[in-house]
Design an enzyme around this catalytic site. Structure first.
Site, mmCIF file in Angstrom:
data_model
loop_
_atom_site.group_PDB
_atom_site.id
_atom_site.type_symbol
_atom_site.label_atom_id
_atom_site.label_comp_id
_atom_site.label_asym_id
_atom_site.label_seq_id
_atom_site.Cartn_x
_atom_site.Cartn_y
_atom_site.Cartn_z
ATOM 1 C CE1 TYR A 137 -0.555 -7.481 -0.689
ATOM 2 C CE2 TYR A 137 -2.728 -6.534 -0.347
ATOM 3 C CZ TYR A 137 -1.404 -6.642 0.023
ATOM 4 O OH TYR A 137 -0.932 -5.934 1.090
ATOM 5 C CG ASP B 9 17.089 -8.688 1.492
ATOM 6 O OD1 ASP B 9 17.179 -8.132 0.378
ATOM 7 O OD2 ASP B 9 17.652 -9.766 1.755
ATOM 8 C CE LYS C 40 15.246 -12.334 -0.824
ATOM 9 N NZ LYS C 40 16.281 -11.779 0.069
ATOM 10 C CG ASP D 125 0.920 -3.596 2.492
ATOM 11 O OD1 ASP D 125 0.367 -2.513 2.764
ATOM 12 O OD2 ASP D 125 0.825 -4.613 3.208
ATOM 13 C CG ASP E 104 2.376 0.204 6.942
ATOM 14 O OD1 ASP E 104 1.741 0.748 6.023
ATOM 15 O OD2 ASP E 104 1.835 -0.351 7.924
HETATM 16 C C1 IPM Z 1 -2.798 -0.598 2.335
HETATM 17 C C2 IPM Z 1 -3.482 -1.548 3.274
HETATM 18 C C3 IPM Z 1 -4.250 -2.580 2.484
HETATM 19 C C4 IPM Z 1 -3.255 -3.340 1.636
HETATM 20 C C5 IPM Z 1 -5.102 -3.539 3.310
HETATM 21 C C6 IPM Z 1 -6.096 -2.797 4.169
HETATM 22 C C7 IPM Z 1 -5.800 -4.565 2.463
HETATM 23 O O1 IPM Z 1 -2.544 -2.125 4.126
HETATM 24 O O2 IPM Z 1 -3.502 0.034 1.513
HETATM 25 O O3 IPM Z 1 -1.578 -0.459 2.402
HETATM 26 O O4 IPM Z 1 -2.603 -4.276 2.106
HETATM 27 O O5 IPM Z 1 -3.120 -3.003 0.462
HETATM 28 MG MG MG Z 2 -0.621 -1.268 3.987
#
Ligand code: IPM
Ligand code: MG
Length: 356
Positions: free
Chosen positions: A141, A223, A191, A247, A251
Site C-alpha cells: 500500500y 494461500d 509468502k 486486507d 474479507d
Molecule cells: C479495508 C478497505 C481499505 C483497505 C480500502 C477502502 C482502502 O478495504 O479497510 O479493508 O484496503 O485497507
Molecule cells: Mg478491505
C-alpha cells in the site's frame, strides 16, 4: 471521564451507521457518567467534493489531537475515475499513516445464533474466535516506487512491497502480547516461499517468538491460510500478517460471521490514540436507505472504549448488548431481517440501558 472523539462519517452508509453509533456512545456516557465530546469532520469523497482533497491537513491535525477517531466508510462510484488526482481511499491511507496506526485488529467471532447465516457448514463454525492483526502502514500500500510510466514503448505500472525490520517487529510484538491473553498461539502468515519481504517477516517472527517461549508460533503461507479459514477456522487464534494479505483474508473471514456488517476493527499505534472503523465499505447500493447494519461500527466503538479510553467495563457492556440483541433475533437486511439501522441500534441501546 472526558474524552474527545473525532467522527469521520465519510461516504455512502458511513453517516447512517456513525449516527447510530454516536447514540450508543451517548447512552454509555450517561449510564456510566462520562462526557464524550464529538467533533465531526469530512474525510473521503465528501471531503474531495467540499475541499478538493480527501484528507485536509486540518482534519488530520484534529484526528491526531483527539483521544480517538471513529470512522464510517469512504468511497463510491462518484469518485472512481481512475484518472482522478485524488480518491477517497487515499485519504484513508494518509489518515492511517498520519496517525501512525500500524496494527489493525480485526476480531472475527461467530455468534451461535448466526451459524446459519454463513454459507459454511455450522459444524465448521462452532467455536470460531480469531483475532487477525493486519499490519497497516507498510507493504504494498505504501512502498516506493509506485506509479505508471512508459518503458520500452509499453505502458507499465509499479507497486512496491517493502518492509523494514522495525515495522514487522512492532506489529509482531503486539501480536504476541495479545496472544498472552488468549490461547497463547500466533499464526504468522506470509509468502516466504516466494517473497523476500516475507522471508524478513518470518525471520522477525522467529526472533519475537524466541523472546516469548510460552507462546506457540506457527508459520503459514498465505494461500494455505486462505484455505484454512474455510476448512478449519476454529483452529486459528491470533493471526498476524502484512497489509494486503490482511486486507484480503479479513474479507474472507467475514463470511464466517454471517455478514461483513458485523465486524469491527481497531487500528492502534504507539500511543493511546486509535482509529476505529467497521471492516466493510461504504455500500453505495444501499446508501441513504437507512437499512445498513450498524453492528460493525457499534462494536468498533466498543474497541475504542477499550483500547483508547481504558473503559473495559463499558466496552464489554456494548459487546454484551450486541450479543444479546442478536440472540433475541434482531436482524438487519444483510442478515435476512427487516430492521432498519435505527431500529437495530435502538435494540442495542435498550439492552445497554436495561443491563444491571
Ligand atoms: C479495508 C478497505 C481499505 C483497505 C480500502 C477502502 C482502502 O478495504 O479497510 O479493508 O484496503 O485497507
Ligand atoms: Mg478491505
Amino acid at each position: 471521564m472526558k474524552a474527545n472523539i473525532t467522527l469521520l462519517p465519510g461516504d455512502g452508509i458511513g453517516p447512517e451507521i456513525i449516527n447510530e453509533t454516536v447514540a450508543v456512545l451517548e447512552t454509555i456516557a450517561s449510564k456510566y457518567g462520562h462526557k464524550f465530546n464529538f467533533a465531526e469532520r469530512l474525510m473521503g469523497g465528501c471531503s474531495i467534493d467540499k475541499f478538493g482533497s480527501s484528507l485536509t491537513d486540518e482534519t488530520l491535525a484534529d484526528c491526531q489531537s483527539a483521544d480517538a477517531v471513529l470512522l464510517g466508510a469512504v468511497g463510491g462510484p462518484k469518485w472512481d475515475d481512475p484518472k482522478a488526482k485524488d480518491r477517497p481511499e487515499r485519504g484513508l491511507l494518509a489518515l492511517r499513516k498520519g496517525l501512525g496506526v500500524f496494527a489493525n485488529l480485526r476480531p472475527v467471532k461467530v455468534h451461535p445464533a448466526l451459524l446459519d447465516s454463513s454459507p459454511l457448514k455450522p459444524e465448521k463454525l462452532t467455536g470460531v474466535d480469531i483475532l487477525v492483526i493486519r499490519e497497516l502502514t507498510g507493504g504494498l500500500y505504501f512502498g516506493w516506487p509506485k506509479g505508471r510510466d512508459v518503458k520500452d514503448g509499453r505502458e507499465r505500472a509499479v507497486d512496491t512491497l517493502e518492509y523494514y525490520d522495525y515495522e514487522i517487529r512492532r506489529v509482531m510484538e503486539l501480536a504476541f502480547s495479545l496472544a498472552k491473553g488468549r490461547k497463547k498461539k500466533v499464526t504468522s502468515v506470509d509468502k516466504a516461499n516466494v517473497l523476500e519481504s516475507s522471508r524478513l517477516w518470518r525471520q522477525i517472527a522467529v526472533q519475537v517468538g524466541a523472546q516469548n517461549p510460552e507462546i506457540e508460533l506457527e508459520h503459514m503461507l498465505v494461500d494455505t491460510a486462505s484455505m484454512r479459514l474455510i476448512t478449519g477456522p476454529a483452529w486459528l487464534d491470533v493471526v498476524v500478517t502484512e497489509n494486503m494479505f490482511g486486507d484480503i483474508l479479513t474479507d474472507e473471514a467475514s463470511v464466517l460471521a454471517g455478514s461483513m456488517g458485523m465486524l469491527p476493527s481497531a487500528s492502534l499505534g504507539a500511543g493511546k490514540n486509535g482509529l476505529y472503523e467497521p471492516i466493510h465499505g461504504s455500500a453505495p447500493d444501499i446508501a441513504g436507505q437507512g437499512i445498513a447494519n450498524p453492528t460493525g461500527t457499534i462494536r468498533s466503538a466498543a474497541m475504542l472504549l477499550r483500547y483508547s479510553l481504558n473503559l473495559e467495563t463499558e466496552a464489554a457492556a456494548i459487546e454484551k448488548a450486541v450479543d444479546e440483541t442478536i440472540t433475541a433475533g434482531a436482524r438487519t437486511a444483510d442478515l435476512g431481517g427487516k430492521l432498519t439501522t435505527k431500529q437495530m441500534a435502538a435494540e442495542i441501546i435498550n439492552k445497554i440501558q436495561n443491563a444491571e
